[in-house]
Design a protein around this motif. Structure first.
Motif, PDB file in Angstrom:
ATOM      1  N   MET A 176      40.615  46.716  38.923  1.00  0.00           N
ATOM      2  CA  MET A 176      40.190  46.049  38.113  1.00  0.00           C
ATOM      3  C   MET A 176      39.196  44.964  38.980  1.00  0.00           C
ATOM      4  O   MET A 176      40.080  44.495  39.971  1.00  0.00           O
ATOM      5  CB  MET A 176      40.910  45.296  37.073  1.00  0.00           C
ATOM      6  CG  MET A 176      40.191  44.396  36.329  1.00  0.00           C
ATOM      7  SD  MET A 176      41.224  43.896  34.768  1.00  0.00           S
ATOM      8  CE  MET A 176      40.307  43.264  33.716  1.00  0.00           C
ATOM      9  N   LYS A 177      38.152  44.624  38.847  1.00  0.00           N
ATOM     10  CA  LYS A 177      37.335  43.696  39.589  1.00  0.00           C
ATOM     11  C   LYS A 177      37.059  42.376  38.623  1.00  0.00           C
ATOM     12  O   LYS A 177      37.246  42.324  37.568  1.00  0.00           O
ATOM     13  CB  LYS A 177      36.112  43.971  39.916  1.00  0.00           C
ATOM     14  CG  LYS A 177      36.390  45.278  41.036  1.00  0.00           C
ATOM     15  CD  LYS A 177      34.756  45.501  41.402  1.00  0.00           C
ATOM     16  CE  LYS A 177      35.147  46.733  42.615  1.00  0.00           C
ATOM     17  NZ  LYS A 177      33.739  47.166  43.095  1.00  0.00           N
ATOM     18  N   PRO A 178      37.116  41.228  39.115  1.00  0.00           N
ATOM     19  CA  PRO A 178      36.796  39.913  38.639  1.00  0.00           C
ATOM     20  C   PRO A 178      35.532  39.951  37.813  1.00  0.00           C
ATOM     21  O   PRO A 178      34.605  40.631  38.362  1.00  0.00           O
ATOM     22  CB  PRO A 178      36.761  39.050  39.611  1.00  0.00           C
ATOM     23  CG  PRO A 178      37.438  39.495  40.760  1.00  0.00           C
ATOM     24  CD  PRO A 178      37.401  40.950  40.936  1.00  0.00           C
ATOM     25  N   ASP A 179      35.785  39.420  36.644  1.00  0.00           N
ATOM     26  CA  ASP A 179      34.446  39.277  35.787  1.00  0.00           C
ATOM     27  C   ASP A 179      33.775  37.838  36.019  1.00  0.00           C
ATOM     28  O   ASP A 179      34.177  37.029  35.554  1.00  0.00           O
ATOM     29  CB  ASP A 179      34.795  39.522  34.461  1.00  0.00           C
ATOM     30  CG  ASP A 179      33.431  39.483  33.556  1.00  0.00           C
ATOM     31  OD1 ASP A 179      32.289  39.335  33.854  1.00  0.00           O
ATOM     32  OD2 ASP A 179      33.505  39.928  32.351  1.00  0.00           O
ATOM     33  N   PHE A 180      32.812  37.997  37.052  1.00  0.00           N
ATOM     34  CA  PHE A 180      32.049  36.577  37.486  1.00  0.00           C
ATOM     35  C   PHE A 180      30.959  36.378  36.372  1.00  0.00           C
ATOM     36  O   PHE A 180      30.471  35.232  36.584  1.00  0.00           O
ATOM     37  CB  PHE A 180      31.634  36.505  38.811  1.00  0.00           C
ATOM     38  CG  PHE A 180      32.648  36.705  39.575  1.00  0.00           C
ATOM     39  CD1 PHE A 180      33.326  35.494  40.119  1.00  0.00           C
ATOM     40  CD2 PHE A 180      32.910  37.717  40.396  1.00  0.00           C
ATOM     41  CE1 PHE A 180      34.220  35.340  40.939  1.00  0.00           C
ATOM     42  CE2 PHE A 180      34.206  37.696  41.515  1.00  0.00           C
ATOM     43  CZ  PHE A 180      34.705  36.265  41.546  1.00  0.00           C
ATOM     44  N   THR A 237      46.398  38.516  41.182  1.00  0.00           N
ATOM     45  CA  THR A 237      46.195  39.394  40.035  1.00  0.00           C
ATOM     46  C   THR A 237      45.351  38.650  39.095  1.00  0.00           C
ATOM     47  O   THR A 237      45.376  37.385  38.910  1.00  0.00           O
ATOM     48  CB  THR A 237      47.771  39.288  39.587  1.00  0.00           C
ATOM     49  OG1 THR A 237      48.789  39.544  40.569  1.00  0.00           O
ATOM     50  CG2 THR A 237      48.079  40.042  38.377  1.00  0.00           C
ATOM     51  N   LEU A 238      44.865  39.584  38.309  1.00  0.00           N
ATOM     52  CA  LEU A 238      43.824  39.248  37.530  1.00  0.00           C
ATOM     53  C   LEU A 238      44.513  39.478  35.974  1.00  0.00           C
ATOM     54  O   LEU A 238      45.225  40.303  35.675  1.00  0.00           O
ATOM     55  CB  LEU A 238      42.567  40.151  37.309  1.00  0.00           C
ATOM     56  CG  LEU A 238      41.336  40.290  38.479  1.00  0.00           C
ATOM     57  CD1 LEU A 238      40.690  41.014  38.450  1.00  0.00           C
ATOM     58  CD2 LEU A 238      40.827  38.582  38.089  1.00  0.00           C
ATOM     59  N   ASP A 239      43.948  38.356  35.168  1.00  0.00           N
ATOM     60  CA  ASP A 239      44.385  38.622  33.619  1.00  0.00           C
ATOM     61  C   ASP A 239      43.614  39.960  33.086  1.00  0.00           C
ATOM     62  O   ASP A 239      42.682  40.562  33.655  1.00  0.00           O
ATOM     63  CB  ASP A 239      44.186  37.431  32.856  1.00  0.00           C
ATOM     64  CG  ASP A 239      42.867  37.263  32.743  1.00  0.00           C
ATOM     65  OD1 ASP A 239      41.814  37.383  33.075  1.00  0.00           O
ATOM     66  OD2 ASP A 239      42.677  36.444  31.520  1.00  0.00           O
ATOM     67  N   ASP A 279      39.021  37.344  33.869  1.00  0.00           N
ATOM     68  CA  ASP A 279      38.305  36.214  34.247  1.00  0.00           C
ATOM     69  C   ASP A 279      39.324  34.836  34.531  1.00  0.00           C
ATOM     70  O   ASP A 279      38.854  33.621  34.737  1.00  0.00           O
ATOM     71  CB  ASP A 279      37.406  35.490  33.053  1.00  0.00           C
ATOM     72  CG  ASP A 279      38.333  35.580  31.699  1.00  0.00           C
ATOM     73  OD1 ASP A 279      39.682  35.477  31.823  1.00  0.00           O
ATOM     74  OD2 ASP A 279      37.589  35.240  30.520  1.00  0.00           O
ATOM     75  N   THR A 280      40.443  35.267  34.773  1.00  0.00           N
ATOM     76  CA  THR A 280      41.308  34.180  35.254  1.00  0.00           C
ATOM     77  C   THR A 280      42.262  34.984  36.384  1.00  0.00           C
ATOM     78  O   THR A 280      42.753  36.115  36.210  1.00  0.00           O
ATOM     79  CB  THR A 280      42.527  33.699  34.255  1.00  0.00           C
ATOM     80  OG1 THR A 280      41.423  33.168  33.103  1.00  0.00           O
ATOM     81  CG2 THR A 280      43.403  32.850  34.766  1.00  0.00           C
ATOM     82  N   LEU A 281      42.424  34.235  37.415  1.00  0.00           N
ATOM     83  CA  LEU A 281      43.051  34.861  38.568  1.00  0.00           C
ATOM     84  C   LEU A 281      44.361  34.008  38.973  1.00  0.00           C
ATOM     85  O   LEU A 281      44.379  32.842  38.915  1.00  0.00           O
ATOM     86  CB  LEU A 281      42.139  34.841  40.043  1.00  0.00           C
ATOM     87  CG  LEU A 281      42.445  35.304  41.193  1.00  0.00           C
ATOM     88  CD1 LEU A 281      42.467  36.668  41.034  1.00  0.00           C
ATOM     89  CD2 LEU A 281      41.337  34.885  42.313  1.00  0.00           C
ATOM     90  N   LEU A 282      45.425  34.734  39.174  1.00  0.00           N
ATOM     91  CA  LEU A 282      46.689  34.399  39.475  1.00  0.00           C
ATOM     92  C   LEU A 282      46.935  34.689  41.111  1.00  0.00           C
ATOM     93  O   LEU A 282      46.942  35.867  41.533  1.00  0.00           O
ATOM     94  CB  LEU A 282      47.902  34.826  38.991  1.00  0.00           C
ATOM     95  CG  LEU A 282      49.342  34.340  39.100  1.00  0.00           C
ATOM     96  CD1 LEU A 282      49.549  32.993  38.826  1.00  0.00           C
ATOM     97  CD2 LEU A 282      50.333  35.477  38.483  1.00  0.00           C
TER      98      LEU A 282
END
Length: 116
Positions: free
Chosen positions: A1-5, A71-73, A77-80
């Motif tokens: 999964m990739k971040p949703d910017f 890790t992405l949620d 749209d939220t990164l740990l």
């Protein structure tokens, strides 16, 4: 999964946790460029909403954060970010930015200390 910017004006809420203590150290923002710099360098980079510029955590203080995992949620749209910190995370010199308790009543409600 990739971040949703595409959400939140291109920013990801980023929660930073100490790999050893599991304490939440700080919450900051990453844009796509700071995310890529974090991946490339192995240390945390963020976007300053107030200064409108990238910043490398520890660039001036020496208190860098080596990334252990990211890790992405479920919405992307939220990164740990789990880190091995090299010094305090907070600009006040404390290990965590979270040190201001909110008083609760015995019933679990907020204790309103403001005057009417």
């Amino acid at each position: 999964m990739k971040p949703d910017f595409s959400k939140m004006n291109g920013l990801l809420t980023t929660v930073v946790v100490d790999v050893n203590t599991k304490a939440v150290l700080m919450v900051a923002w990453m844009n796509e460029e700071s995310f890529q710099k974090t991946l490339a360098s192995g240390e945390t980079w963020f976007w300053s909403r107030s200064r409108k510029e990238l910043w490398h955590k520890g660039a001036t203080s020496g208190n860098t954060q080596r990334v252990v995992s990211m890790t992405l949620d479920c919405d992307g749209d939220t990164l740990l970010v789990t880190v091995d910190p090299k010094g305090p995370a907070c600009h006040t010199g404390r290990s965590s930015c979270f040190f201001n308790p909110i008083e609760l009543t015995k019933e679990g409600n907020l204790n309103d200390t403001t005057e009417s």
